[in-house]
Structure formats: C-alpha cells, structure tokens
Write an enzyme that holds these catalytic residues in place. Structure first.
Site, PDB file in Angstrom:
ATOM      1  N   GLU A  37      -0.811   4.623   7.466  1.00 15.93           N
ATOM      2  CA  GLU A  37      -0.440   5.345   8.674  1.00 15.93           C
ATOM      3  C   GLU A  37      -0.240   6.807   8.255  1.00 15.93           C
ATOM      4  OE1 GLU A  37       3.092   3.931  10.672  1.00 15.93           O
ATOM      5  OE2 GLU A  37       2.985   5.579  12.114  1.00 15.93           O
ATOM      6  N   ARG A 262       5.613  -6.175  -2.180  1.00 16.43           N
ATOM      7  CA  ARG A 262       5.496  -4.732  -2.303  1.00 16.43           C
ATOM      8  C   ARG A 262       6.093  -4.282  -3.621  1.00 16.43           C
ATOM      9  NH1 ARG A 262       6.772  -2.635   2.388  1.00 16.43           N
ATOM     10  NH2 ARG A 262       7.232  -0.558   1.669  1.00 16.43           N
ATOM     11  N   LYS A 272       8.565   6.176   3.488  1.00 17.09           N
ATOM     12  CA  LYS A 272       8.055   7.507   3.853  1.00 17.09           C
ATOM     13  C   LYS A 272       9.054   8.258   4.716  1.00 17.09           C
ATOM     14  CE  LYS A 272       4.039   5.807   5.119  1.00 17.09           C
ATOM     15  NZ  LYS A 272       2.730   5.636   5.726  1.00 17.09           N
TER      16      LYS A 272
HETATM   17  P1  ATP Z   1       6.648   2.977   4.044  1.00 14.18           P
HETATM   18  O1  ATP Z   1       7.492   1.771   4.347  1.00 14.18           O
HETATM   19  O2  ATP Z   1       6.841   3.541   2.708  1.00 14.18           O
HETATM   20  O3  ATP Z   1       6.697   4.017   5.116  1.00 14.18           O
HETATM   21  P2  ATP Z   1       4.357   1.742   5.146  1.00 14.18           P
HETATM   22  O4  ATP Z   1       4.124   0.322   4.803  1.00 14.18           O
HETATM   23  O5  ATP Z   1       4.895   2.033   6.477  1.00 14.18           O
HETATM   24  O6  ATP Z   1       5.187   2.420   3.986  1.00 14.18           O
HETATM   25  P3  ATP Z   1       1.610   2.350   5.512  1.00 14.18           P
HETATM   26  O7  ATP Z   1       0.963   3.671   5.607  1.00 14.18           O
HETATM   27  O8  ATP Z   1       1.658   1.493   6.723  1.00 14.18           O
HETATM   28  O9  ATP Z   1       3.064   2.600   4.965  1.00 14.18           O
HETATM   29  O10 ATP Z   1       1.010   1.528   4.287  1.00 14.18           O
HETATM   30  C1  ATP Z   1      -0.354   1.409   4.007  1.00 14.18           C
HETATM   31  C2  ATP Z   1      -0.554   0.198   3.141  1.00 14.18           C
HETATM   32  O11 ATP Z   1       0.195   0.325   1.935  1.00 14.18           O
HETATM   33  C3  ATP Z   1      -0.059  -1.054   3.820  1.00 14.18           C
HETATM   34  O12 ATP Z   1      -1.036  -2.061   3.649  1.00 14.18           O
HETATM   35  C4  ATP Z   1       1.210  -1.385   3.117  1.00 14.18           C
HETATM   36  O13 ATP Z   1       1.442  -2.759   3.110  1.00 14.18           O
HETATM   37  C5  ATP Z   1       0.980  -0.820   1.715  1.00 14.18           C
HETATM   38  N1  ATP Z   1       2.244  -0.475   1.073  1.00 14.18           N
HETATM   39  C6  ATP Z   1       3.214   0.333   1.561  1.00 14.18           C
HETATM   40  N2  ATP Z   1       4.272   0.379   0.722  1.00 14.18           N
HETATM   41  C7  ATP Z   1       3.957  -0.404  -0.335  1.00 14.18           C
HETATM   42  C8  ATP Z   1       4.643  -0.777  -1.539  1.00 14.18           C
HETATM   43  N3  ATP Z   1       5.852  -0.323  -1.823  1.00 14.18           N
HETATM   44  N4  ATP Z   1       4.004  -1.605  -2.397  1.00 14.18           N
HETATM   45  C9  ATP Z   1       2.778  -2.059  -2.118  1.00 14.18           C
HETATM   46  N5  ATP Z   1       2.082  -1.754  -1.008  1.00 14.18           N
HETATM   47  C10 ATP Z   1       2.661  -0.939  -0.122  1.00 14.18           C
HETATM   48 MG    MG Z   2       3.543   0.738   7.985  1.00 17.34          MG
END
Ligand code: ATP
Ligand code: MG
Length: 560
Positions: A37, A262, A272
């Site tokens: 995102e 994760r 983020k």
């Molecule tokens: P955050 O919680 O840090 O804002 P998010 O999951 O909302 O992260 P996205 O941009 O939606 O961020 O993530 C893109 C991809 O990265 C998704 O498939 C998500 O599952 C993966 N991802 C995000 N954080 C992690 C993590 N800590 N370890 C492994 N994969 C991750």
């Molecule tokens: Mg997300």
C-alpha cells in the site's frame, strides 16, 4: 558465528508449490505478487515479503507482479509509489512489465460488485458506521441483520449506481456482501465492500467517490492477474474464507491465499503508521534516516542489497510468530562487507602522537593491504610522518596489565609501519585531558622488513597528521532502548527512544578517499564498517557507521 546460523532448509511454501506442481495445478504456473500500500516507505519486514514473492517466482521459473494496493486515497502519495519502486529495484528484483495498481481495476471491481448484487449476494446499507459495528456482534454473540439487508436487486443496483455518481454523502451508505451475520468468523458477517469517500485519488483523480475495501479489492485483483499463490502475513488467515467466498461466488480465477509469519525485529518498530509519526515529529531526519528500519534507511546506513537478501534467506519462512534478534541483521552486513569492503584507516577521536626521533621533513609511503579477504584488491600507499593521530581510546595514562595498547613505557606496532614506544605525554592543565603523546620509533622494525626480532602484543591504526582529512562521522546506535518498544500496555513506543541514538564526531581519515561516491563502503581498521553519506562533499567528507566490527551492544549495556 557462521556455523550457528543455519539457513532454514525447508520452507512450507515451497512444499505447497511442489505439491501444486506435481498435481499440475494452475497449469504448472507459479505467479506471485508483492502488494504494497503506497502509504509509507518500505521497511525490512517488507523486504522479507519481497524476497519471498520474487524469490519463489524466480526459483520456479514463474513471475512476480508488483501491485500497488492503492485503495485508500486519504493516506497515499506518489512519493511513496516512487520510493517503493526504487527500493525493490535496489534489492535486486524486477517486475519487468508487470506493474499494476488496484486502481487500474476500479471499473472491473465495480462491475464485479454489480454482478454480486445481481446474484443477491450484496446490498446497500444505510446504517451508520456505529450501527454497522454494533450490529456485527462479537465473536461470542451473533450479529443482527441490517434493516436494509433484504432490499431488492433492482433497488440495490440503483442505490449503488447513486453511490458511484456522488448522490450521497460520506458515511451515509456502504455496499456490503450478504453472507452470514451469525458466522463464527466475524469477517463473514456481511463485510463492507465499498465506502463513500469524496476524496481525489493520486491516480484516478476525482473519477471515483466510492472506494473498495482491502478485502474486496485484494482477492479480486489477484484473480484478475491470475495469481496462483497469494502470499500474505498471518493476520490475514482469518480473512481467507472471505477471500475464497468472493472468488467462488464470482467464478473468478482460483487464486489461493497462503499466510506466513511476519518479521518482527528486536529493538525496532515496524508499522508504517508509527514510522511516519517518527518522521512527522522529527524524531528522525526523514524516512531514510540511517536509524530507521526502512529499506531506504538501511541503504543510507550502508547495508547492501546482498546483506538484506541473505538476512531474509537466513530467517526463513515459518507459520509461527517470533522476534528476530537485530544482531542477525548486523551479522549479515558484517559478513558481506568483510568480504568486499576496502580497508582504510579512520580515527574517530583523534589524539596527536609525535615520533620524537623521526625526521621532521621525512615522508614514507608504506604499502597497506586493501582487503585481506580479497587478494585481487591489492594494496595502496599510506604516508608515514613525524606527527600522527591515533584513537584516543588506544592510550591510557595508567593502563591495566592486559591493556595491549599504548601507555607510558609501553610498545605497540603502528600497522604497516614501525614499532613505537611511548616515552612521555602532555596534558591540558585546565581539563586534565591528554593532548599529545611522545614516542620513539625503532627503524629496524619497519613492517615487511623487520630485522629486530621484537614482539609486541598490540597493533594500532593511525593516520599522518599532515595528510589526514577531516571527516564528519555519524555514529548510530539503536533507536529504541527496549527490545519490544511496541509491546507495553502502559507506555508508548516513543517512551523508549534512545536519546543517544546518534552521535556525531569529527574524525581524521587517511588521504585515500579521492573520488568517492555516496554509499561507497569501507572498513575502518579495527573500528567497523562505514559508508559515504549522500551529504558528503569532496572537501567535507561525511561517513555513516554501518556497524562496529563486533557486536558491542551487550558490553555497552553492562557498563551503564
Ligand atoms: P505495516 O503494518 O508496516 O504498515 P502493511 O502490512 O500495512 O505494513 P503493506 O504495504 O500492506 O503494509 O504490505 C505489503 C506486503 O508486505 C503485504 O503482503 C504484507 O503482508 C507484507 N508485510 C508487511 N509487513 C511485513 C513484515 N513485518 N514481515 C513480512 N511481511 C510483511
Ligand atoms: Mg496493509
């Protein structure tokens, strides 16, 4: 340490793919996607997901798409899109011509939603957000059906069209899937598919005022791209029945979702939203501050793509949550830089050293090995003169017996130079600080042609005072003092910020730093790994310390 860190051999996702390939599922294709995102910069957790998705595709001769999950116009920006692309490329992965945006599918998603309405499987709900939330019940108490749930197909189609044309205000209507208000899985209790947002979008402008939710957009985007293995983190496991329900009801390509744990890193936050807070509150100097766990921060800090990929490989993929020790990340960059970083002398806290019996006007250029790990790296020459700088901590006025560096009457070797003996030192009468040490050298002890037979225990780094360059050297420490800054009920992550996470010193480095470029990396002998910061100028070098040579965190904690 290498032997302790075994690469994880079996990866449950590979087992799944192997089985799928044996059964010729998806016509033998492997097609993954990385779906960020664009609401912030990528962090090391995303690197794990990138390595996994692009890595699996590469391993099985498949493809991996980059798809921006840009369904939330309020938090998303073009700056984030650009940084995400740059980070993925820097890590060494290539989406080729497969760059997609969920917003590319807004028309398709709308048409699919209409199809669902036509099947009697979605309806427009006029309830407020509070009413909807209240009506959803709790995991132990079934929800209540909305009074709008039994609207006719025609009515729903007309209302949904009205939502799209901007007839209604935000919060007055949503489109919901009609599934089961009593389902034990809360995500199946008539989940929301569309919300009204009179907010322009960074790609579609003001073309839309209804935006799809993650659950609605994500799986359908996967199916439209014919993704075979849609890999996400464990918190989406409970969304999987909904993911499958939409695809089955709409008879779309049968993409399947798989979840993995994760990445959590000690002494680090990874959300983020919280990282944005650190940037907005100027706790750090931007998303690429070298203390940030962002990919851009790690890059600026001196991490290499190879070291991050190796780290992701080492931590493996599991279905159980855990916390990885940051020491492992640091180990990965040390390992890579040890093999590749040119060695240089750099002094962080310079102390003047005068060799009293060395001629005033003499200058010897001594060969120094560029990288003992890499015979091809050759040698360079470093100037030796009467006045040098050594590291302040390499001298003690009254050293203990086991201090194998310099003290009154003690002998050490200056690396690539001579054995010297400390005869005297001078102090600032006001501060009591040692300002100069006076030594004599033994001409018979020159490195490479030592005929003295002398043995000394200590070897020191040094630079010639006349030739050394001043350098700003930024020394980083962990941004948080607590291993789990986010895991406290009564405190906020910001309560655990390390006030000493950045220390800036003016050091002295040897003269061999001509024509360096930002991100060039070096080992300062006996100190650690350093790189050139983008702020660096030809006449005003700026270095970042990537990591020390050894993990000294535990030792520093004990001293406090
Ligand atoms: P955050 O919680 O840090 O804002 P998010 O999951 O909302 O992260 P996205 O941009 O939606 O961020 O993530 C893109 C991809 O990265 C998704 O498939 C998500 O599952 C993966 N991802 C995000 N954080 C992690 C993590 N800590 N370890 C492994 N994969 C991750
Ligand atoms: Mg997300």
């Amino acid at each position: 340490m290498t032997s302790e860190i075994q690469k994880e051999r079996s990866n449950f996702l590979e087992d799944i793919i192997n089985r799928d390939l044996e059964n010729n599922k998806n016509q033998g294709r492997v097609h993954t996607r990385f779906p960020p995102e664009p609401n912030g910069y990528l962090h090391i957790g995303h690197a794990k997901s990138i390595c996994l998705n692009f890595g699996l595709a590469a391993k099985y001769g498949g493809l991996c798409n980059l798809r921006f999950d840009d369904t939330n116009p309020e938090k998303e920006e073009v700056e984030y899109v650009e940084s995400i692309k740059q980070d993925i490329q820097w890590l060494g992965f290539d989406w080729e011509d497969r760059l997609y945006y969920a917003s590319d599918y807004f028309d398709d998603l709308y048409d699919l939603a209409v199809k669902l309405i036509e099947k009697g499987l979605a309806y427009v709900d006029d309830q407020s957000a509070e009413q909807i939330s209240e009506g959803r019940g709790t995991p132990t108490r079934p929800g209540k059906e909305s009074p709008c749930r039994n609207r006719t197909v025609e009515e729903n189609i007309a209302l949904f069209a009205g939502m799209k044309s901007g007839d209604y205000q935000e919060g007055t209507k949503v489109l919901r899937a009609k599934i089961d208000m009593a389902s034990p899985n809360m995500h199946l209790r008539d989940p929301i598919m569309y919300r009204i947002r009179h907010t322009p979008h960074h790609r579609t402008g003001d073309q839309w005022c209804i935006y799809p939710t993650y659950d609605w957009a994500h799986g359908q985007s996967d199916a439209l791209e014919k993704i075979t293995h849609s890999i996400c983190t464990l918190e989406f496991e409970v969304h999987r029945p909904l993911y499958e329900w939409f695809i089955e009801q709409l008879e779309l390509y049968p993409s399947r979702q798989y979840e993995f744990a994760r990445l959590n890193l000690g002494y680090t936050i990874m959300s983020k939203r919280k990282l944005l807070q650190l940037v907005e509150d100027s706790v750090v100097n931007g998303w690429d501050d070298p203390r940030m766990p962002t990919i851009s921060g790690l890059r600026r800090r001196g991490y290499t793509p190879e070291s991050i990929r190796n780290f992701c490989d080492r931590i493996g993929v599991a279905r159980r949550d855990g916390v990885i020790d940051v020491a492992l990340l640091e180990f990965s960059v040390r390992e890579d830089l040890n093999a590749r970083a040119p060695r240089r002398f750099g002094i962080l806290q310079p102390l003047k050293l005068v060799i009293t019996n060395y001629p005033e006007d003499r200058e010897e250029w001594l060969p120094a090995v560029n990288n003992p790990e890499d015979p091809d790296a050759g040698t360079r020459e470093i100037p030796f003169t009467k006045e040098l700088y050594i590291e302040r901590s390499d001298f003690m006025e009254d050293p203990p017996r086991k201090f194998f560096r310099l003290g009154p009457g003690r002998e050490v070797r200056l690396k690539y130079g001579y054995i010297i003996k400390c005869d005297d030192f001078r102090k600032d009468p006001e501060t009591g600080e040692v300002t100069t040490i006076f030594c004599s050298y033994d001409p018979a002890t020159k490195s490479g042609s030592d005929t003295s037979g002398k043995k000394v225990k200590g070897t020191l780094g040094w630079v010639s005072a006349a030739h050394a360059l001043d350098a700003e050297i930024r020394l980083y420490d962990r941004l948080f003092l607590d291993e789990d800054p986010d895991g406290h009920q009564d405190k906020e992550f910001k309560d655990f910020l390390n006030p000493k996470s950045l220390e800036i010193v003016t050091g002295k480095v040897e003269c061999n730093f001509q024509e360096v470029e930002p991100l060039d990396f070096f080992q300062f002998e006996r100190q650690g790994y350093f790189n050139i910061d983008p702020d660096s100028k030809t006449d005003a070098l700026v270095f970042n310390r990537t990591v020390t040579l050894r993990d000294d965190w535990a030792r520093k904690q004990r001293q406090q």
